[in-house]
Design an enzyme around this catalytic site. Structure first.
Site, short mmCIF file in Angstrom:
data_model
loop_
_atom_site.label_atom_id
_atom_site.label_comp_id
_atom_site.label_asym_id
_atom_site.label_seq_id
_atom_site.Cartn_x
_atom_site.Cartn_y
_atom_site.Cartn_z
N THR A 32 12.27 44.27 16.83
CA THR A 32 13.41 44.56 15.96
C THR A 32 12.98 45.60 14.94
O THR A 32 11.89 45.53 14.38
CB THR A 32 13.96 43.29 15.26
OG1 THR A 32 14.92 43.70 14.27
CG2 THR A 32 12.90 42.44 14.59
N ASP B 68 22.42 38.75 24.51
CA ASP B 68 22.17 38.37 25.92
C ASP B 68 21.70 36.92 25.98
O ASP B 68 21.44 36.29 24.97
CB ASP B 68 21.16 39.34 26.56
CG ASP B 68 19.76 39.26 25.93
OD1 ASP B 68 19.22 38.15 25.81
OD2 ASP B 68 19.20 40.32 25.55
N HIS C 255 23.89 36.92 16.14
CA HIS C 255 24.95 37.92 16.31
C HIS C 255 25.92 37.57 17.45
O HIS C 255 26.62 38.44 17.95
CB HIS C 255 24.33 39.31 16.52
CG HIS C 255 23.62 39.80 15.30
ND1 HIS C 255 22.74 40.86 15.31
CD2 HIS C 255 23.66 39.38 14.01
CE1 HIS C 255 22.26 41.05 14.08
NE2 HIS C 255 22.79 40.17 13.28
N1 APR Z 1 8.92 45.69 23.37
C1 APR Z 1 9.01 45.41 22.06
N2 APR Z 1 9.70 46.17 21.19
C2 APR Z 1 10.33 47.25 21.68
C3 APR Z 1 10.29 47.61 23.04
C4 APR Z 1 9.54 46.77 23.91
N3 APR Z 1 9.42 47.01 25.21
N4 APR Z 1 11.01 48.76 23.20
C5 APR Z 1 11.49 49.07 21.98
N5 APR Z 1 11.08 48.18 21.07
C6 APR Z 1 11.35 48.12 19.63
C7 APR Z 1 11.68 49.43 18.97
O1 APR Z 1 10.47 50.13 18.64
C8 APR Z 1 12.45 48.99 17.75
O2 APR Z 1 11.60 48.73 16.65
O3 APR Z 1 12.50 47.33 19.44
C9 APR Z 1 13.10 47.69 18.20
C10 APR Z 1 14.59 47.77 18.46
O4 APR Z 1 15.24 48.04 17.26
P1 APR Z 1 16.83 48.19 17.21
O5 APR Z 1 17.26 49.07 18.35
O6 APR Z 1 17.19 48.59 15.85
O7 APR Z 1 17.36 46.72 17.55
P2 APR Z 1 17.54 45.45 16.60
O8 APR Z 1 16.55 45.47 15.49
O9 APR Z 1 17.61 44.27 17.49
O10 APR Z 1 18.98 45.73 16.01
C11 APR Z 1 19.54 44.76 15.16
O11 APR Z 1 21.63 45.93 15.05
O12 APR Z 1 23.22 47.13 16.23
C12 APR Z 1 22.93 45.93 15.63
O13 APR Z 1 23.82 43.80 16.04
C13 APR Z 1 22.97 44.78 16.61
O14 APR Z 1 21.51 42.89 16.87
C14 APR Z 1 21.55 44.28 16.66
C15 APR Z 1 21.02 44.68 15.30
#
Ligand code: APR
Length: 228
Positions: A171, A89, A104
């Site tokens: 993340t 985004d 990404h």
């Molecule tokens: N504030 C902060 N963190 C949050 C919130 C919030 N409001 N809500 C959820 N989270 C946390 C979750 O607890 C989790 O640890 O955000 C994290 C999201 O993790 P993922 O869904 O695994 O996302 P991400 O780590 O960005 O994924 C990495 O995976 O699918 C691929 O390419 C895609 O860029 C992505 C990559």
């Protein structure tokens, strides 16, 4: 000015209404990740992928940066800030950050499926599968799918290596190579990690702030301003 690197994942945009990945049982906005986010899927059902990213672009148009994005933007007044994001985004840009490494890819851009040339900014515009790019390739989303190289990885690693302070937000640290970036930080570089949930154990010492991104960044801003 001290160098501050902010590494973000889906959680930083969750409070803007964009769903995270691993909080939804392997589905990404109700689609199977394997069908919409892998390079192999582009050979199988490219039309579905184009439709999926058209939907994400439409959703992004109505999303707004939240307080966490905005505080990260404001921190440029006090620090030399680089944002390294796994998010596709544009909420960091709209939240006021000016130096962003999109590991990404970017939702608002397209490119050719021939070696990702002919990158174009299309904003929130939708496109149909079958549109050609200037080099005669098929237009595709400018996204790094599973199975593809991460061209900005070395630039991101260099930024983390030079960081005086590293902040990690939202993340799950599940996806490599992005998840390995924190290990490039200098041994004496303080690392703050903001996430409401337990994140995969890391061998580096980090200061956890177990809060959502907006609350966590509000708390962290106060701490950071004391050590600028
Ligand atoms: N504030 C902060 N963190 C949050 C919130 C919030 N409001 N809500 C959820 N989270 C946390 C979750 O607890 C989790 O640890 O955000 C994290 C999201 O993790 P993922 O869904 O695994 O996302 P991400 O780590 O960005 O994924 C990495 O995976 O699918 C691929 O390419 C895609 O860029 C992505 C990559």
């Amino acid at each position: 000015m001290k160098k501050l690197v902010v590494l973000t994942g889906a959680g930083v945009s969750a409070e803007s209404g964009i769903k995270t990945f691993r909080d939804s049982d392997g589905l990404w906005e109700n689609y199977n990740v394997a069908e919409v986010a892998t390079i192999d899927a582009w050979d199988v059902n490219p039309a579905l992928m184009v439709q999926f990213y058209n939907e994400r672009r439409r959703q992004l148009k109505t999303a707004e940066p939240n307080e966490a994005h905005k505080i990260i933007g404001e921190l440029e007044q006090y620090f030399d800030v680089t944002v390294v994001t796994q998010n596709i985004d544009n909420l960091h840009e709209r939240g006021g950050s000016s130096h962003i490494i999109h590991l990404h890819g970017e939702l608002t851009k397209v490119c050719s499926d021939r070696g990702k040339r002919c990158v174009q900014d299309i904003g929130y515009e939708e496109f149909e599968y079958g549109r050609k790019t200037e080099d005669g390739g098929m237009m595709r989303p400018f996204i790094v799918w599973f199975g593809e190289d991460v061209p900005l990885l070395s630039q991101a690693a260099e930024a983390v290596e030079q960081a005086d302070i590293l902040v990690i937000i939202g993340t799950s640290l599940n996806v490599y190579p992005a998840a390995g970036l924190l290990y490039y930080a200098k041994p004496d570089c303080p690392i703050y990690l903001i996430d409401p949930k337990e994140v995969q154990p890391v061998t580096r010492r980090v200061e956890f702030i177990r809060e959502k991104a907006t609350v966590g960044m509000r708390i962290l801003k106060e701490k950071l301003l004391q050590c600028k």
